[in-house]
Design an enzyme around this catalytic site. Structure first.
Site, short mmCIF file in Angstrom:
data_model
loop_
_atom_site.label_atom_id
_atom_site.label_comp_id
_atom_site.label_asym_id
_atom_site.label_seq_id
_atom_site.Cartn_x
_atom_site.Cartn_y
_atom_site.Cartn_z
N SER A 240 0.92 -1.03 0.03
CA SER A 240 0.06 -0.08 0.24
C SER A 240 0.85 1.22 -0.04
O SER A 240 2.10 1.01 0.01
CB SER A 240 -0.97 -0.04 1.41
N LYS A 241 0.19 2.29 -0.05
CA LYS A 241 0.95 3.81 -0.36
C LYS A 241 1.98 3.89 0.85
O LYS A 241 2.98 4.32 0.54
CB LYS A 241 -0.21 4.94 -0.18
N ARG A 242 1.61 3.31 2.01
CA ARG A 242 2.96 3.71 2.86
C ARG A 242 4.07 3.19 2.91
O ARG A 242 5.00 3.22 3.37
CB ARG A 242 2.33 3.55 4.27
N HIS A 243 4.22 2.04 1.75
CA HIS A 243 5.29 1.38 1.68
C HIS A 243 6.30 1.94 0.47
O HIS A 243 7.16 1.58 -0.06
CB HIS A 243 5.25 0.10 1.19
N GLY A 244 5.60 3.29 -0.14
CA GLY A 244 6.28 3.73 -1.12
C GLY A 244 5.47 3.75 -2.54
O GLY A 244 4.02 3.75 -2.36
#
Length: 477
Positions: free
Chosen positions: A244-248
């Site tokens: 998801s977004k929080r991983h890049g």
RNA sequence: GGCCCCAUCGUCUAAGAGGCUAGGACACCGCUCUUUCAAGGCGGCAGUAGGGGUUCGAGUCCCCUUGGGGCCA
């Protein structure tokens, strides 16, 4: 004939997970001489995000996954779903449910309080037909629910996973048509897959739990079900949960903005969950069509390894045709605020030949090659300390700079020859000149070979940058 | 919590539907080339989750456990 589809909901950008699903579908269609259909599942108006459809189509085009039909929009087909919900009603495989949201809410609370699993208690399932019709005519709001078989198992063959069975009693009487007359995912999806002649459904494995409903609907309609193949998910680098977004970066277009080449992303994504067997790693889209085999797609989720993507991207960059690379690079210079003229093309071509095997993404290019376009250079302080800290060194380089005019043809061979002669004459190792000169010209301690660099820069620019650099730095010391 | 899916190096994976010294790639670490950095070449580290079966033989088949993930809430 094989017909497959990619059916995203327009709830945001195209995620790389979705892109891989699209890729496998596309490959399967190409491999089997079939058709690849794009369908937009936009019946849930509350989750609609404007611009999504354009983003999805742009992403697919960029990756080279062009669809043969569509896009079809489910929002334009509402009437069709209503008719089909009514069909199931008539066949006795669905029923109207008049329970109010309040009752459902209360029911859930009560079940939770008693430690039961929450779910609809099928109250309206036993409503007599006349009663049901009467209430509907009176205008009482209702939803249409699927009458799942309680007394048997639902069994289906997943192409990748084999037989999957679920007891009917484990299933719920899911809603097919909402009270506003809009279909739920399940109804619209099954109806469309059938009407559009879909032969193989390849989708993410998070849909496995709803497949029994779909299978039963095919039975209830009296339709032949397509082949189902549930693809493994793409996991986050920490191995915990979906990417998801929080991983890049996760959106396809975001990777484009980072300077990832589409062939690199496609190649990387293809190998995430599939392998042609053997040791093949670098595979073009064309070769993939030849090699693709749905049977060889794995079952377990795969971790998205940014490192490997960067490696693959750098491979594609350094093997890319220079002229193509030129076209691809220009926008990145533009974004970095470096205005390029037509006449800069040749220079840029030369720059790219020096740098294409030194970058992992196109977006790095402007920053590392900026010195070609400006004399306002930021010198690496560590490098200065190491290679350019003595008075003598400045004098030496100033003297060498003067000899540059003597070189008849400003080529890397002649420059090297000149420098080595000069070093010998002065009794210093060539390194003693090479390192400081690189810093003066580029600001950095790392980069391409000095002599090829100087050739591309040209005699005038070299002299100008060296003199300017020396005068600035000498005073600063 | 209920149901479902999955399980080979840290990561991606190979081992045509039992014969292996478990292969490759990324990452990491050496060495090499060399004016630096890359790229390249050579080498190294590292894995079949655990336990039971079946079998002459199991990474491959079966069962259990454990672990991870998904769906429904």
């Amino acid at each position: 004939m094989v017909r497959v589809r990619f059916a995203p909901s327009p709830t945001g950008y195209l995620h790389v997970g979705g892109a891989r699903t699209a890729l496998y579908n596309w490959l399967f269609a190409r491999k089997n001489g079939g058709r690849f259909i794009l369908r937009i599942e936009d019946t849930d108006r509350t989750r609609y995000v404007p611009g999504s459809v354009d983003d999805i189509m742009e992403s697919l085009r960029w990756l080279g996954l062009v669809w043969d039909e569509g896009p079809y929009f489910q929002s334009a087909r509402i009437q069709i779903y209503r008719e089909h919900a009514n069909l199931l009603l008539e066949k006795g495989h669905a029923y109207r449910c008049f329970c109010s949201p309040e009752r459902l809410d209360e029911l859930r609370k009560e079940q939770m309080a008693r430690g039961l699993k929450p779910g609809y208690d099928r109250k309206c399932r036993s409503l007599p037909a006349e009663e049901s019709s009467k209430l509907a005519k009176e205008g009482k709001p209702f939803v249409i629910r699927l009458k799942v078989p309680l007394d048997r198992e639902i069994v289906f063959e997943d192409y990748l996973r084999g037989t999957i069975k679920v007891k009917g009693s484990e299933l719920e009487d899911i809603i097919l048509l909402k009270s506003d007359g809009f279909p739920t995912y399940h109804l619209a999806n099954v109806v469309d897959d059938h009407l559009m002649g879909i032969t193989h459904v390849m989708r993410a494995d998070e849909w496995i739990p709803s497949t029994p409903y779909h299978i039963f609907m095919y039975e209830a309609f009296g339709w032949e079900a397509p082949v189902f193949a549930h693809l493994p998910v793409i996991l986050a680098p920490d191995g915990k949960g979906k990417l998801s977004k929080r991983h890049g970066a996760t959106s396809v277009l975001e990777f484009r903005k980072m300077g990832i080449l589409p062939e690199a992303l496609v190649n990387f994504l293809a190998l995430l969950g599939w392998s042609p067997g053997g040791d093949r790693e670098i595979i073009s889209l064309e070769e993939m069509i030849e090699l693709f085999d749905l049977r060889k797609v794995g079952k377990r989720g795969s971790v998205f390894d940014f490192n490997k993507l960067y490696w693959m991207n750098s491979y594609y960059i350094r093997n890319k045709d220079l002229k193509e690379l030129l076209v691809l690079s220009k926008p990145f210079y533009q974004d970095a605020g470096i205005e390029l003229q037509e006449k800069d093309d040749n220079t840029l071509l030369n720059i790219l030949s020096l740098y294409r095997e030194r970058v992992k993404t196109l977006s790095e290019l402007p920053a590392v090659t900026k010195y070609f376009f400006t004399d306002d250079i930021e010198y690496d302080p560590e490098g200065l300390k190491k290679h350019l800290s003595s008075k003598e060194k400045f004098l030496l380089i100033r003297e060498f700079t003067k000899t540059l005019v003597e070189i008849d043809s400003f080529t890397k061979e002649r420059i090297e020859q000149k420098l080595r002669e000069f070093a010998t004459e002065k009794g210093v190792h060539p390194k003693e000149l090479i390192h400081p000169i690189r810093i003066l010209l580029t600001g950095k301690t790392i980069g391409p070979g000095l002599f090829e660099l100087m050739e591309v820069l040209g005699r005038e620019a070299c002299i100008r940058k060296l003199e300017r650099g020396i005068s600035i730095l000498e005073n600063a010391n």
